[in-house]
Design a protein around this motif. Structure first.
Motif, PDB file in Angstrom:
ATOM      1  N   UNK A 149       0.837  -1.202   0.000  1.00  0.00           N
ATOM      2  CA  UNK A 149       0.000   0.000   0.000  1.00  0.00           C
ATOM      3  C   UNK A 149       0.863   1.239   0.000  1.00  0.00           C
ATOM      4  N   UNK A 150       0.369   2.245  -0.699  1.00  0.00           N
ATOM      5  CA  UNK A 150       1.072   3.510  -0.761  1.00  0.00           C
ATOM      6  C   UNK A 150       0.073   4.584  -1.168  1.00  0.00           C
ATOM      7  N   UNK A 151       0.296   5.796  -0.737  1.00  0.00           N
ATOM      8  CA  UNK A 151      -0.608   6.884  -1.065  1.00  0.00           C
ATOM      9  C   UNK A 151      -0.528   7.224  -2.549  1.00  0.00           C
ATOM     10  N   UNK A 152       0.677   7.183  -3.123  1.00  0.00           N
ATOM     11  CA  UNK A 152       0.865   7.573  -4.509  1.00  0.00           C
ATOM     12  C   UNK A 152       0.984   6.372  -5.453  1.00  0.00           C
ATOM     13  N   UNK A 153       0.366   5.264  -5.099  1.00  0.00           N
ATOM     14  CA  UNK A 153       0.470   4.089  -5.961  1.00  0.00           C
ATOM     15  C   UNK A 153      -0.459   4.227  -7.164  1.00  0.00           C
ATOM     16  N   UNK A 154      -0.114   3.560  -8.232  1.00  0.00           N
ATOM     17  CA  UNK A 154      -0.907   3.570  -9.459  1.00  0.00           C
ATOM     18  C   UNK A 154      -1.530   2.189  -9.632  1.00  0.00           C
ATOM     19  N   UNK A 155      -2.683   2.125 -10.279  1.00  0.00           N
ATOM     20  CA  UNK A 155      -3.305   0.814 -10.477  1.00  0.00           C
ATOM     21  C   UNK A 155      -2.437  -0.085 -11.346  1.00  0.00           C
ATOM     22  N   UNK A 156      -2.478  -1.356 -11.057  1.00  0.00           N
ATOM     23  CA  UNK A 156      -1.647  -2.321 -11.756  1.00  0.00           C
ATOM     24  C   UNK A 156      -2.202  -2.623 -13.143  1.00  0.00           C
ATOM     25  N   UNK A 157      -3.500  -2.726 -13.239  1.00  0.00           N
ATOM     26  CA  UNK A 157      -4.128  -3.130 -14.491  1.00  0.00           C
ATOM     27  C   UNK A 157      -4.408  -1.923 -15.376  1.00  0.00           C
ATOM     28  N   UNK A 158      -4.062  -2.069 -16.647  1.00  0.00           N
ATOM     29  CA  UNK A 158      -4.405  -1.045 -17.616  1.00  0.00           C
ATOM     30  C   UNK A 158      -5.807  -1.349 -18.133  1.00  0.00           C
ATOM     31  N   UNK A 159      -6.605  -0.335 -18.241  1.00  0.00           N
ATOM     32  CA  UNK A 159      -7.935  -0.525 -18.797  1.00  0.00           C
ATOM     33  C   UNK A 159      -7.833  -0.326 -20.297  1.00  0.00           C
ATOM     34  N   UNK A 160      -8.102  -1.386 -21.049  1.00  0.00           N
ATOM     35  CA  UNK A 160      -8.031  -1.293 -22.494  1.00  0.00           C
ATOM     36  C   UNK A 160      -9.341  -0.744 -23.020  1.00  0.00           C
ATOM     37  N   UNK A 161      -9.240   0.076 -24.043  1.00  0.00           N
ATOM     38  CA  UNK A 161     -10.437   0.589 -24.671  1.00  0.00           C
ATOM     39  C   UNK A 161     -11.092  -0.539 -25.452  1.00  0.00           C
ATOM     40  N   UNK A 162     -12.392  -0.481 -25.489  1.00  0.00           N
ATOM     41  CA  UNK A 162     -13.124  -1.485 -26.248  1.00  0.00           C
ATOM     42  C   UNK A 162     -12.847  -1.266 -27.727  1.00  0.00           C
ATOM     43  N   UNK A 163     -12.314  -2.279 -28.394  1.00  0.00           N
ATOM     44  CA  UNK A 163     -11.928  -2.139 -29.782  1.00  0.00           C
ATOM     45  C   UNK A 163     -13.138  -2.013 -30.697  1.00  0.00           C
ATOM     46  N   UNK A 164     -14.308  -2.383 -30.218  1.00  0.00           N
ATOM     47  CA  UNK A 164     -15.507  -2.263 -31.029  1.00  0.00           C
ATOM     48  C   UNK A 164     -15.984  -0.823 -31.141  1.00  0.00           C
ATOM     49  N   UNK A 165     -15.433   0.082 -30.352  1.00  0.00           N
ATOM     50  CA  UNK A 165     -15.857   1.467 -30.388  1.00  0.00           C
ATOM     51  C   UNK A 165     -15.147   2.269 -31.473  1.00  0.00           C
ATOM     52  N   UNK A 166     -14.220   1.653 -32.170  1.00  0.00           N
ATOM     53  CA  UNK A 166     -13.534   2.354 -33.249  1.00  0.00           C
ATOM     54  C   UNK A 166     -14.486   2.553 -34.429  1.00  0.00           C
ATOM     55  N   UNK A 167     -14.221   3.573 -35.202  1.00  0.00           N
ATOM     56  CA  UNK A 167     -15.021   3.849 -36.385  1.00  0.00           C
ATOM     57  C   UNK A 167     -14.621   2.901 -37.505  1.00  0.00           C
ATOM     58  N   UNK A 168     -15.575   2.515 -38.327  1.00  0.00           N
ATOM     59  CA  UNK A 168     -15.319   1.613 -39.448  1.00  0.00           C
ATOM     60  C   UNK A 168     -15.471   2.384 -40.751  1.00  0.00           C
ATOM     61  N   UNK A 169     -14.365   2.521 -41.470  1.00  0.00           N
ATOM     62  CA  UNK A 169     -14.365   3.173 -42.762  1.00  0.00           C
ATOM     63  C   UNK A 169     -14.540   2.067 -43.792  1.00  0.00           C
ATOM     64  N   UNK A 170     -15.637   2.075 -44.524  1.00  0.00           N
ATOM     65  CA  UNK A 170     -15.977   0.983 -45.429  1.00  0.00           C
ATOM     66  C   UNK A 170     -15.399   1.265 -46.807  1.00  0.00           C
ATOM     67  N   UNK A 171     -14.640   0.289 -47.322  1.00  0.00           N
ATOM     68  CA  UNK A 171     -14.007   0.396 -48.633  1.00  0.00           C
ATOM     69  C   UNK A 171     -14.437  -0.790 -49.488  1.00  0.00           C
ATOM     70  N   UNK A 172     -14.460  -0.589 -50.819  1.00  0.00           N
ATOM     71  CA  UNK A 172     -14.802  -1.672 -51.744  1.00  0.00           C
ATOM     72  C   UNK A 172     -13.567  -2.424 -52.230  1.00  0.00           C
ATOM     73  N   UNK A 173     -12.414  -1.775 -52.245  1.00  0.00           N
ATOM     74  CA  UNK A 173     -11.186  -2.441 -52.678  1.00  0.00           C
ATOM     75  C   UNK A 173     -10.073  -2.171 -51.669  1.00  0.00           C
ATOM     76  N   UNK A 174      -9.021  -2.959 -51.767  1.00  0.00           N
ATOM     77  CA  UNK A 174      -7.936  -2.872 -50.783  1.00  0.00           C
ATOM     78  C   UNK A 174      -6.735  -2.074 -51.284  1.00  0.00           C
ATOM     79  N   UNK A 175      -6.871  -1.402 -52.398  1.00  0.00           N
ATOM     80  CA  UNK A 175      -5.751  -0.672 -52.994  1.00  0.00           C
ATOM     81  C   UNK A 175      -5.271   0.428 -52.046  1.00  0.00           C
ATOM     82  N   UNK A 176      -3.998   0.388 -51.682  1.00  0.00           N
ATOM     83  CA  UNK A 176      -3.375   1.420 -50.866  1.00  0.00           C
ATOM     84  C   UNK A 176      -3.690   1.353 -49.383  1.00  0.00           C
ATOM     85  N   UNK A 177      -4.314   0.279 -48.904  1.00  0.00           N
ATOM     86  CA  UNK A 177      -4.695   0.202 -47.496  1.00  0.00           C
ATOM     87  C   UNK A 177      -3.638  -0.455 -46.614  1.00  0.00           C
TER      88      UNK A 177
END
Length: 125
Positions: free
Chosen positions: A24-52
């Motif tokens: 225990x410590x007053x200035x301790x930081x949490x051990x676990x990193x909270x990962x952002x939910x990857x499903x919250x990213x925006x989806x840019x829809x493309x028809x072809x894969x050229x240049x991606x």
């Protein structure tokens, strides 16, 4: 039937003594990193894969930091978006990216794409 209400005094806990342990410590930081939910990213829809640069880890990290991922739709997909719906969806994605990454986000993306191509040797002469 007679109900009697009794009054009870509630006691609060005293301030803890200064007992610091190795865990225990007053200035301790949490051990676990909270990962952002990857499903919250925006989806840019493309028809072809050229240049991606699909599969290029460097460029995938760049797009993840910017907050979007490319979603490829093929002609054989059963749930394919119409061209108008896809354009409106992508306009909304670009509008959100404008406010998230700044007005010149597309130039930054092109620059990073070029850098990732050179770093990984994913280019032709």
């Amino acid at each position: 039937m007679l109900l009697s209400w009794q009054q009870h005094d509630l006691l609060a806990q005293d301030q803890p003594q200064s007992t610091k342990t190795g865990n225990t410590s007053v200035d301790s930081k949490p051990v676990h990193k909270i990962e952002k939910n990857k499903d919250l990213r925006l989806h840019w829809i493309k028809n072809d894969t050229k240049g991606l640069l699909i599969g290029n880890r460097c460029f995938e990290e760049v797009t993840n930091k910017m907050g979007f991922v490319y979603h490829i739709q093929t002609k054989s997909q059963s749930n394919q978006m119409s061209e108008t719906r896809r354009l409106l969806h992508n306009f909304g994605v670009k509008f959100k990216l404008f406010f998230k990454n700044g007005p010149f986000w597309k130039f930054k993306l092109k620059k990073k794409r070029k850098e990732c191509k050179q770093i990984t040797g994913d280019f032709t002469f």
